[in-house]
Design a protein around this motif. Structure first.
Motif, PDB file in Angstrom:
ATOM      1  N   GLN A  85     -67.553 -91.578 -11.363  1.00 33.06           N
ATOM      2  CA  GLN A  85     -67.100 -90.537 -12.268  1.00 33.06           C
ATOM      3  C   GLN A  85     -65.862 -90.972 -13.023  1.00 33.06           C
ATOM      4  N   SER A  86     -65.824 -90.571 -14.295  1.00 32.43           N
ATOM      5  CA  SER A  86     -64.656 -90.853 -15.111  1.00 32.43           C
ATOM      6  C   SER A  86     -63.585 -89.796 -14.866  1.00 32.43           C
ATOM      7  N   ARG A  87     -62.450 -89.964 -15.553  1.00 27.23           N
ATOM      8  CA  ARG A  87     -61.357 -89.010 -15.372  1.00 27.23           C
ATOM      9  C   ARG A  87     -61.726 -87.634 -15.903  1.00 27.23           C
ATOM     10  N   SER A  88     -62.417 -87.597 -17.052  1.00 26.62           N
ATOM     11  CA  SER A  88     -62.816 -86.309 -17.618  1.00 26.62           C
ATOM     12  C   SER A  88     -63.803 -85.587 -16.716  1.00 26.62           C
ATOM     13  N   GLN A  89     -64.703 -86.338 -16.070  1.00 30.91           N
ATOM     14  CA  GLN A  89     -65.659 -85.715 -15.157  1.00 30.91           C
ATOM     15  C   GLN A  89     -64.964 -85.160 -13.921  1.00 30.91           C
ATOM     16  N   ARG A  90     -63.953 -85.864 -13.444  1.00 30.47           N
ATOM     17  CA  ARG A  90     -63.202 -85.349 -12.295  1.00 30.47           C
ATOM     18  C   ARG A  90     -62.444 -84.080 -12.663  1.00 30.47           C
ATOM     19  N   LEU A  91     -61.865 -84.045 -13.866  1.00 30.34           N
ATOM     20  CA  LEU A  91     -61.177 -82.833 -14.314  1.00 30.34           C
ATOM     21  C   LEU A  91     -62.164 -81.676 -14.456  1.00 30.34           C
ATOM     22  N   TYR A  92     -63.357 -81.995 -14.950  1.00 28.50           N
ATOM     23  CA  TYR A  92     -64.374 -80.955 -15.100  1.00 28.50           C
ATOM     24  C   TYR A  92     -64.781 -80.392 -13.742  1.00 28.50           C
ATOM     25  N   ARG A  93     -64.966 -81.255 -12.761  1.00 29.41           N
ATOM     26  CA  ARG A  93     -65.309 -80.792 -11.424  1.00 29.41           C
ATOM     27  C   ARG A  93     -64.178 -79.969 -10.820  1.00 29.41           C
ATOM     28  N   ALA A  94     -62.935 -80.316 -11.119  1.00 30.26           N
ATOM     29  CA  ALA A  94     -61.809 -79.511 -10.640  1.00 30.26           C
ATOM     30  C   ALA A  94     -61.820 -78.123 -11.286  1.00 30.26           C
ATOM     31  N   ALA A  95     -62.177 -78.071 -12.580  1.00 32.84           N
ATOM     32  CA  ALA A  95     -62.275 -76.767 -13.247  1.00 32.84           C
ATOM     33  C   ALA A  95     -63.402 -75.936 -12.647  1.00 32.84           C
ATOM     34  N   VAL A  96     -64.516 -76.594 -12.309  1.00 30.85           N
ATOM     35  CA  VAL A  96     -65.629 -75.882 -11.661  1.00 30.85           C
ATOM     36  C   VAL A  96     -65.189 -75.310 -10.319  1.00 30.85           C
ATOM     37  N   ALA A  97     -64.418 -76.091  -9.570  1.00 30.96           N
ATOM     38  CA  ALA A  97     -63.955 -75.615  -8.264  1.00 30.96           C
ATOM     39  C   ALA A  97     -62.929 -74.493  -8.402  1.00 30.96           C
ATOM     40  N   ALA A  98     -62.144 -74.491  -9.494  1.00 29.96           N
ATOM     41  CA  ALA A  98     -61.098 -73.474  -9.664  1.00 29.96           C
ATOM     42  C   ALA A  98     -61.629 -72.182 -10.261  1.00 29.96           C
ATOM     43  N   TYR A  99     -62.812 -72.206 -10.873  1.00 27.41           N
ATOM     44  CA  TYR A  99     -63.308 -71.008 -11.557  1.00 27.41           C
ATOM     45  C   TYR A  99     -63.474 -69.815 -10.629  1.00 27.41           C
ATOM     46  N   PRO A 100     -64.002 -69.949  -9.395  1.00 26.38           N
ATOM     47  CA  PRO A 100     -64.116 -68.767  -8.519  1.00 26.38           C
ATOM     48  C   PRO A 100     -62.772 -68.085  -8.256  1.00 26.38           C
ATOM     49  N   TYR A 101     -61.704 -68.868  -8.149  1.00 30.24           N
ATOM     50  CA  TYR A 101     -60.387 -68.277  -7.918  1.00 30.24           C
ATOM     51  C   TYR A 101     -59.888 -67.543  -9.169  1.00 30.24           C
ATOM     52  N   VAL A 102     -60.161 -68.111 -10.350  1.00 28.53           N
ATOM     53  CA  VAL A 102     -59.781 -67.435 -11.586  1.00 28.53           C
ATOM     54  C   VAL A 102     -60.566 -66.129 -11.742  1.00 28.53           C
ATOM     55  N   SER A 103     -61.856 -66.173 -11.427  1.00 26.91           N
ATOM     56  CA  SER A 103     -62.667 -64.970 -11.515  1.00 26.91           C
ATOM     57  C   SER A 103     -62.196 -63.910 -10.522  1.00 26.91           C
ATOM     58  N   SER A 104     -61.824 -64.326  -9.320  1.00 26.53           N
ATOM     59  CA  SER A 104     -61.316 -63.367  -8.332  1.00 26.53           C
ATOM     60  C   SER A 104     -60.000 -62.749  -8.790  1.00 26.53           C
ATOM     61  N   ALA A 105     -59.124 -63.553  -9.410  1.00 28.98           N
ATOM     62  CA  ALA A 105     -57.864 -63.019  -9.923  1.00 28.98           C
ATOM     63  C   ALA A 105     -58.113 -61.992 -11.025  1.00 28.98           C
ATOM     64  N   TRP A 106     -59.096 -62.270 -11.903  1.00 27.37           N
ATOM     65  CA  TRP A 106     -59.426 -61.307 -12.953  1.00 27.37           C
ATOM     66  C   TRP A 106     -59.969 -60.010 -12.364  1.00 27.37           C
ATOM     67  N   GLN A 107     -60.829 -60.093 -11.365  1.00 38.01           N
ATOM     68  CA  GLN A 107     -61.361 -58.893 -10.737  1.00 38.01           C
ATOM     69  C   GLN A 107     -60.262 -58.095 -10.047  1.00 38.01           C
ATOM     70  N   ALA A 108     -59.301 -58.786  -9.436  1.00 38.37           N
ATOM     71  CA  ALA A 108     -58.177 -58.083  -8.802  1.00 38.37           C
ATOM     72  C   ALA A 108     -57.330 -57.371  -9.852  1.00 38.37           C
ATOM     73  N   TRP A 109     -57.084 -58.024 -10.995  1.00 38.66           N
ATOM     74  CA  TRP A 109     -56.337 -57.394 -12.082  1.00 38.66           C
ATOM     75  C   TRP A 109     -57.086 -56.164 -12.599  1.00 38.66           C
ATOM     76  N   LEU A 110     -58.394 -56.297 -12.773  1.00 40.52           N
ATOM     77  CA  LEU A 110     -59.196 -55.174 -13.257  1.00 40.52           C
ATOM     78  C   LEU A 110     -59.157 -54.005 -12.276  1.00 40.52           C
ATOM     79  N   PHE A 111     -59.276 -54.289 -10.990  1.00 39.12           N
ATOM     80  CA  PHE A 111     -59.236 -53.223  -9.987  1.00 39.12           C
ATOM     81  C   PHE A 111     -57.869 -52.553  -9.960  1.00 39.12           C
ATOM     82  N   GLY A 112     -56.811 -53.353 -10.059  1.00 38.39           N
ATOM     83  CA  GLY A 112     -55.471 -52.772 -10.097  1.00 38.39           C
ATOM     84  C   GLY A 112     -55.251 -51.901 -11.313  1.00 38.39           C
ATOM     85  N   GLN A 113     -55.770 -52.335 -12.467  1.00 35.19           N
ATOM     86  CA  GLN A 113     -55.640 -51.536 -13.682  1.00 35.19           C
ATOM     87  C   GLN A 113     -56.389 -50.206 -13.542  1.00 35.19           C
TER      88      GLN A 113
END
Length: 349
Positions: A144-172
């Motif tokens: 894997q190249s550097r861009s592919q590794r960054l892409y895989r890191a973004a894929v791994a981080a997306y569930p946490y970003v989605s959970s943060a958005w859902q928490a913000w929505l519930f709090g609102q």
């Protein structure tokens, strides 16, 4: 607590909608998209040559329809389609009472972009991430190249970003229930608007807008052409909104029928035997043809792999490269994804 409980059923000034109305109008548009998507998928599977393009470009076509529909309702009703369906309107943010029907230009365009582009980008991102996970599960790991590794890191981080958005929505939503916030959704806060109930004067204003069509008989050619285009867009939006209003309950039924929780019932009721192969494939093979050959490379199959969508067997390398590039079966044309590849383990191998 008693005041907060009263806020759930009777809003102050009879203008503030309840949380139940707001959540109901949100679920309306959330049910329309998957139901339409399933209808297009059924058409594409029944006739890939005719309906294959709408299925492959469903997200872009739905975005165009959504822009047309929401722009029409924002211009004439100061609300989205689902908000108007539940008798709501958008007003400029603030603590004062709602004014006359109509949004300022900036609030109109912010609302339109957040209503249409955010769901489109989210759907594309989730589809891309799901496809990436499937390809990682059903393909060979290469360097894997550097861009592919960054892409895989973004894929791994997306569930946490989605959970943060859902928490913000519930709090609102909690802040809205207890009367602290004026909006229940962060997207409304970003658009600088809030929701209120329609009144009698608003309905009169909407009827007045619909009657004021105005035919520019005198004017430049560009102005008349623009008027004709606006009238055509308005007619298409009205037709689309009318058909959605009539079919929205049917679409919600389709969304429930094909939901993951109901799949066992659907399979029990719709289980049918496998259909026969196409007529042209039942004919006698040409001289020199062998049933052990790959339909793509025409050579003896190596690492035999079957497509679960059509039942045809290919070389793994041939079919993986083809499906990854074209997303369909090369013989039948059925929509296909890499996860539909199934390795065949024969006694000879």
């Amino acid at each position: 607590m008693a005041e907060a409980g009263a806020h759930l059923t009777s809003a102050a000034g009879k203008e503030q909608p309840s949380i139940f109305e707001l959540l109901a109008q949100e679920s309306l548009m959330e049910a329309v998209r998957p139901a339409l998507r399933h209808a297009v998928k059924v058409l594409a599977e029944s006739n890939p040559s005719r309906f294959g393009f709408p299925w492959r470009r469903f997200d872009e076509l739905y975005l165009l329809l959504d822009l047309l529909l929401q722009n029409h309702f924002l211009s004439h009703c100061s609300a989205s389609f689902s908000e108007n369906f539940y008798g709501l309107k958008r007003v400029s943010g603030g603590r004062g009472p709602p004014g006359r029907l109509g949004l300022p230009g900036k609030s109109h365009w912010r609302s339109l972009l957040l209503l249409c582009l955010v769901p489109y980008l989210r759907a594309k991102l989730e589809a891309k991430l799901a496809r990436q996970r499937d390809e990682e599960d059903f393909s060979i790991r290469l360097a894997q190249s550097r861009s592919q590794r960054l892409y895989r890191a973004a894929v791994a981080a997306y569930p946490y970003v989605s959970s943060a958005w859902q928490a913000w929505l519930f709090g609102q939503q909690l802040l809205f229930v207890f009367g602290v916030a004026r909006t229940h959704n962060p997207l409304l806060w970003l658009a600088r608007v809030r929701l209120a109930r329609l009144n009698v004067q608003d309905i009169r204003d909407m009827e007045l807008k619909s009657s004021e069509t105005g035919n520019p008989a005198e004017g430049s050619l560009v102005r008349r052409a623009w008027w004709l285009m606006s009238q055509a867009a308005r007619g298409a939006a009205v037709s689309l909104s009318t058909s959605l209003s009539l079919g929205v309950f049917f679409l919600q039924f389709l969304e429930w029928w094909y939901s993951s929780d109901n799949q066992s019932t659907v399979k029990a009721l719709t289980s049918l035997p496998a259909p026969p192969p196409p007529v042209h494939l039942q004919q006698e093979p040409p001289p020199g043809a062998d049933g052990r050959n790959c339909p793509l490379c025409r050579r003896l199959r190596t690492n035999a792999t079957v497509l679960s969508t059509s039942g045809f067997v290919f070389c793994y390398r041939c079919i993986y490269v083809y499906v990854k590039a074209n997303r369909r079966c090369p013989v039948s044309g059925y929509p296909t994804e890499p996860q539909h590849l199934i390795k065949i383990y024969s006694p000879e191998s």
